[in-house]
Motif scaffolding. Structure first.
Motif, PDB file in Angstrom:
ATOM      1  N   SER A 100      50.490 -59.882  21.738  1.00  0.00           N
ATOM      2  CA  SER A 100      50.262 -61.461  21.533  1.00  0.00           C
ATOM      3  C   SER A 100      50.250 -62.235  22.878  1.00  0.00           C
ATOM      4  O   SER A 100      51.112 -61.901  23.746  1.00  0.00           O
ATOM      5  CB  SER A 100      51.440 -61.934  20.687  1.00  0.00           C
ATOM      6  OG  SER A 100      51.187 -63.427  20.505  1.00  0.00           O
ATOM      7  N   LEU A 159      53.292 -60.246  25.089  1.00  0.00           N
ATOM      8  CA  LEU A 159      54.437 -59.841  24.151  1.00  0.00           C
ATOM      9  C   LEU A 159      54.112 -58.526  23.465  1.00  0.00           C
ATOM     10  O   LEU A 159      52.814 -58.778  22.699  1.00  0.00           O
ATOM     11  CB  LEU A 159      54.660 -60.737  23.011  1.00  0.00           C
ATOM     12  CG  LEU A 159      55.664 -60.111  21.876  1.00  0.00           C
ATOM     13  CD1 LEU A 159      56.948 -59.952  22.477  1.00  0.00           C
ATOM     14  CD2 LEU A 159      55.753 -61.224  20.866  1.00  0.00           C
ATOM     15  N   LYS A 160      54.219 -57.295  23.709  1.00  0.00           N
ATOM     16  CA  LYS A 160      53.578 -56.137  23.183  1.00  0.00           C
ATOM     17  C   LYS A 160      54.387 -55.742  21.883  1.00  0.00           C
ATOM     18  O   LYS A 160      55.719 -55.984  21.661  1.00  0.00           O
ATOM     19  CB  LYS A 160      54.094 -54.814  24.264  1.00  0.00           C
ATOM     20  CG  LYS A 160      53.600 -53.629  23.522  1.00  0.00           C
ATOM     21  CD  LYS A 160      53.831 -52.471  24.434  1.00  0.00           C
ATOM     22  CE  LYS A 160      53.856 -51.167  23.911  1.00  0.00           C
ATOM     23  NZ  LYS A 160      54.251 -49.863  24.780  1.00  0.00           N
ATOM     24  N   PHE A 161      53.578 -55.582  20.992  1.00  0.00           N
ATOM     25  CA  PHE A 161      53.800 -55.148  19.562  1.00  0.00           C
ATOM     26  C   PHE A 161      54.464 -53.459  19.599  1.00  0.00           C
ATOM     27  O   PHE A 161      53.860 -52.723  20.160  1.00  0.00           O
ATOM     28  CB  PHE A 161      52.869 -55.190  18.630  1.00  0.00           C
ATOM     29  CG  PHE A 161      52.324 -56.637  18.454  1.00  0.00           C
ATOM     30  CD1 PHE A 161      53.127 -57.709  18.374  1.00  0.00           C
ATOM     31  CD2 PHE A 161      50.951 -56.966  18.096  1.00  0.00           C
ATOM     32  CE1 PHE A 161      52.767 -59.180  18.347  1.00  0.00           C
ATOM     33  CE2 PHE A 161      50.491 -58.253  18.252  1.00  0.00           C
ATOM     34  CZ  PHE A 161      51.607 -59.269  18.137  1.00  0.00           C
ATOM     35  N   PRO A 162      55.628 -53.317  19.112  1.00  0.00           N
ATOM     36  CA  PRO A 162      56.098 -52.210  19.554  1.00  0.00           C
ATOM     37  C   PRO A 162      55.485 -50.906  18.642  1.00  0.00           C
ATOM     38  O   PRO A 162      55.534 -49.769  19.144  1.00  0.00           O
ATOM     39  CB  PRO A 162      57.704 -52.327  18.756  1.00  0.00           C
ATOM     40  CG  PRO A 162      57.600 -53.457  17.984  1.00  0.00           C
ATOM     41  CD  PRO A 162      56.649 -54.363  18.512  1.00  0.00           C
ATOM     42  N   MET A 349      57.657 -68.221  24.666  1.00  0.00           N
ATOM     43  CA  MET A 349      58.351 -67.053  24.874  1.00  0.00           C
ATOM     44  C   MET A 349      59.776 -67.281  24.680  1.00  0.00           C
ATOM     45  O   MET A 349      60.525 -66.218  24.420  1.00  0.00           O
ATOM     46  CB  MET A 349      58.301 -66.756  26.325  1.00  0.00           C
ATOM     47  CG  MET A 349      56.959 -65.929  26.743  1.00  0.00           C
ATOM     48  SD  MET A 349      57.132 -64.882  28.425  1.00  0.00           S
ATOM     49  CE  MET A 349      56.412 -66.490  29.191  1.00  0.00           C
ATOM     50  N   TYR A 351      60.771 -67.913  21.646  1.00  0.00           N
ATOM     51  CA  TYR A 351      60.856 -67.681  20.214  1.00  0.00           C
ATOM     52  C   TYR A 351      60.062 -66.520  19.891  1.00  0.00           C
ATOM     53  O   TYR A 351      60.396 -65.893  18.723  1.00  0.00           O
ATOM     54  CB  TYR A 351      60.532 -68.932  19.329  1.00  0.00           C
ATOM     55  CG  TYR A 351      61.068 -70.226  19.735  1.00  0.00           C
ATOM     56  CD1 TYR A 351      62.593 -70.634  19.495  1.00  0.00           C
ATOM     57  CD2 TYR A 351      60.359 -71.266  20.554  1.00  0.00           C
ATOM     58  CE1 TYR A 351      62.992 -71.604  19.682  1.00  0.00           C
ATOM     59  CE2 TYR A 351      60.869 -72.276  20.847  1.00  0.00           C
ATOM     60  CZ  TYR A 351      62.211 -72.892  20.649  1.00  0.00           C
ATOM     61  OH  TYR A 351      62.955 -73.890  21.008  1.00  0.00           O
ATOM     62  N   ASN A 352      58.981 -66.185  20.601  1.00  0.00           N
ATOM     63  CA  ASN A 352      57.889 -65.195  19.847  1.00  0.00           C
ATOM     64  C   ASN A 352      58.565 -63.798  19.623  1.00  0.00           C
ATOM     65  O   ASN A 352      58.186 -63.080  18.482  1.00  0.00           O
ATOM     66  CB  ASN A 352      56.706 -65.233  20.751  1.00  0.00           C
ATOM     67  CG  ASN A 352      56.748 -64.473  22.054  1.00  0.00           C
ATOM     68  OD1 ASN A 352      57.943 -64.419  22.395  1.00  0.00           O
ATOM     69  ND2 ASN A 352      55.733 -64.465  22.869  1.00  0.00           N
ATOM     70  N   ARG A 353      59.320 -63.516  20.368  1.00  0.00           N
ATOM     71  CA  ARG A 353      59.880 -62.019  20.133  1.00  0.00           C
ATOM     72  C   ARG A 353      60.786 -62.003  18.863  1.00  0.00           C
ATOM     73  O   ARG A 353      60.426 -61.087  17.925  1.00  0.00           O
ATOM     74  CB  ARG A 353      60.862 -61.526  21.247  1.00  0.00           C
ATOM     75  CG  ARG A 353      61.159 -59.944  21.106  1.00  0.00           C
ATOM     76  CD  ARG A 353      61.789 -59.713  22.157  1.00  0.00           C
ATOM     77  NE  ARG A 353      60.852 -59.415  23.322  1.00  0.00           N
ATOM     78  CZ  ARG A 353      60.169 -58.491  23.847  1.00  0.00           C
ATOM     79  NH1 ARG A 353      60.196 -57.453  23.003  1.00  0.00           N
ATOM     80  NH2 ARG A 353      59.356 -58.750  24.635  1.00  0.00           N
ATOM     81  N   GLN A 354      61.515 -63.156  18.758  1.00  0.00           N
ATOM     82  CA  GLN A 354      62.387 -63.068  17.282  1.00  0.00           C
ATOM     83  C   GLN A 354      61.753 -63.326  16.318  1.00  0.00           C
ATOM     84  O   GLN A 354      61.751 -62.607  15.055  1.00  0.00           O
ATOM     85  CB  GLN A 354      63.501 -64.299  17.550  1.00  0.00           C
ATOM     86  CG  GLN A 354      64.220 -64.153  18.629  1.00  0.00           C
ATOM     87  CD  GLN A 354      64.063 -64.635  20.023  1.00  0.00           C
ATOM     88  OE1 GLN A 354      62.804 -64.662  20.418  1.00  0.00           O
ATOM     89  NE2 GLN A 354      64.882 -65.682  20.449  1.00  0.00           N
ATOM     90  N   MET A 356      58.401 -62.549  15.862  1.00  0.00           N
ATOM     91  CA  MET A 356      57.807 -61.090  15.699  1.00  0.00           C
ATOM     92  C   MET A 356      58.568 -60.233  14.746  1.00  0.00           C
ATOM     93  O   MET A 356      58.064 -59.663  13.787  1.00  0.00           O
ATOM     94  CB  MET A 356      57.188 -60.608  16.920  1.00  0.00           C
ATOM     95  CG  MET A 356      56.757 -59.087  16.720  1.00  0.00           C
ATOM     96  SD  MET A 356      56.608 -58.031  18.397  1.00  0.00           S
ATOM     97  CE  MET A 356      58.481 -57.865  18.747  1.00  0.00           C
ATOM     98  N   GLN A 357      59.883 -60.147  15.078  1.00  0.00           N
ATOM     99  CA  GLN A 357      60.823 -59.262  14.346  1.00  0.00           C
ATOM    100  C   GLN A 357      60.917 -60.027  12.758  1.00  0.00           C
ATOM    101  O   GLN A 357      60.971 -59.000  12.076  1.00  0.00           O
ATOM    102  CB  GLN A 357      62.231 -59.179  14.955  1.00  0.00           C
ATOM    103  CG  GLN A 357      62.358 -58.661  16.255  1.00  0.00           C
ATOM    104  CD  GLN A 357      61.962 -57.097  16.302  1.00  0.00           C
ATOM    105  OE1 GLN A 357      61.906 -56.576  15.340  1.00  0.00           O
ATOM    106  NE2 GLN A 357      62.265 -56.718  17.353  1.00  0.00           N
TER     107      GLN A 357
END
Length: 407
Positions: A100, A159-162, A349, A351-354, A356-357
């Motif tokens: 993303s 932001l890499k998707f796992p 950045m 917020y985007n990781r949280q 995403m989860q």
């Protein structure tokens, strides 16, 4: 080297899909490119094959001719893609990663970036802090409504998707991480939304619906969404919002009917500078209406989150003051009520990781809330037209035919 097609702004009311240059690791001259950025070397960049790239209400401001955007500007700042090439200075992002892209372009090195204020990076726009892809006065970085797009400072920005396969199963939801979901969430956070809050969201477009979704995620008890478009209000009601039709008069009266009191704890402006009036004035433009209404209906001591876009130059404004971004705001009312106001680009950045989860673990269905609707890149002009006509949809462009099998 593959070909590349992108969506260009060609003048008020007109967008077209054209052949455009394939990205290079040097920023080339072109429509809207800041002269101070021309020739900039980008060994820290990555080239992405676009998987999804969305049409945004902020794009519509340009397409309506309400900014100084030049014809030929490649549009698009909401990008999700697969990495296909990296510059020699990229260390951690690899080819094949599904990522993303925050709509903010940030260097990761300046004071603001180090403080988490990535919406006002000091090093990517020679004119002023803050930048974005495919947007007027933002440095001239080429937009992402294209088959291929370049992202600078890739290790920092992407932001890499796992899990790639798992991500593709939720790609329409994850496509909202580039802008509207964090932006709506930021509006709610800065408005102080928390468990048990009553929240008024002005605007039932995609950002307003994302803000309403975010308010519930943050624990709000009641979320009231206001608009003059019944289709969009129905979309808000589809996931539990109360609604206010501003064509029917003062929002205070309708809020009182819902809550028993004519005020809320928190207010979010998801409309911006092309706001219209209320009641009999609903058909005329009143750019300060939303801000003044928020101050009116938000309780003393409350806060206003203002992710809605306001500009320093509006050629289509009704008066000279508004053309300079100067609005008749009742700041005295806000002062008397001790309101806090937060404005500006959302620092994605933060917020985007949280978020995403929250998507990957089924805590939220943001694509459903905003009615995400995939269309081919070639149909972008139709998407822009229907969105401008008030369609209750978030159009997601599919430049490389990767969405139908994923959605």
């Amino acid at each position: 080297m593959p070909g590349n097609k992108g969506v260009k702004y060609e003048g008020p009311g007109k967008v077209e899909v054209h052949e455009i240059d394939y990205p290079e690791f040097t920023l080339q001259d072109g429509p809207g490119v800041n002269p101070g950025n021309v020739g900039r070397k980008l060994p820290h960049a990555a080239i992405l094959k676009s998987v999804a790239t969305n049409i945004c209400g902020s794009d519509q401001h340009m397409v309506r001719g309400r900014t100084t955007a030049p014809p030929g500007l490649v549009l698009g700042h909401e990008i999700t893609g697969e990495v296909v090439e990296t510059g020699p200075d990229v260390e951690f992002i690899k080819n094949g990663d599904l990522v993303s892209v925050p709509f903010n372009i940030a260097c990761g090195r300046c004071r603001n970036c180090k403080e988490g204020k990535t919406g006002i990076c000091e090093n990517v726009n020679p004119d002023r802090p803050g930048s974005a892809y495919g947007y007027v006065d933002m440095g001239g970085w080429v937009g992402g409504q294209a088959q291929y797009v370049l992202v600078p400072y890739a290790d920092w920005n992407l932001l890499k998707f796992p899990d790639k396969d798992r991500a593709m199963e939720k790609i329409l939801d994850l496509a909202m991480l580039s802008d509207i979901f964090p932006t709506g969430f930021h509006g709610c956070v800065t408005a102080g939304v928390g468990p048990g809050s009553t929240v008024y969201v002005a605007g039932a477009g995609p950002v307003g619906l994302a803000a309403a979704t975010s308010a519930f995620l943050l624990g709000a008890a009641v979320v009231i969404v206001a608009d003059l478009n019944e289709q969009r209000l129905a979309q808000a009601r589809s996931f539990g919002c109360e609604t206010v039709d501003v064509t029917k008069g003062d929002p205070r009266d309708q809020i009182e009917q819902i809550l028993g009191v004519p005020e809320v704890d928190c207010g979010v402006d998801a409309v911006g500078f092309e706001a219209r009036g209320h009641g009999r004035e609903a058909e005329s433009e009143r750019p300060a209406t939303v801000l003044n209404t928020l101050m009116d209906v938000t309780r003393a001591g409350g806060a206003l989150g203002i992710p809605g876009l306001y500009v320093t130059g509006d050629p289509g404004a009704a008066d000279e003051a508004a053309r300079q971004g100067s609005l008749s705001i009742r700041i005295g009312l806000g002062w008397a009520k001790s309101h806090s106001l937060a404005t500006g680009q959302c620092p994605v950045m933060r917020y985007n990781r949280q978020l995403m989860q929250a998507i990957l673990h089924d805590r939220v269905q943001i694509a459903k809330a905003v009615n995400a609707t995939p269309i081919p890149l070639e149909e972008a002009p139709r998407g822009y037209h229907e969105f401008d006509e008030g369609a209750a949809r978030k159009y997601v462009l599919d430049p490389n035919g990767m969405l139908p099998k994923a959605a």
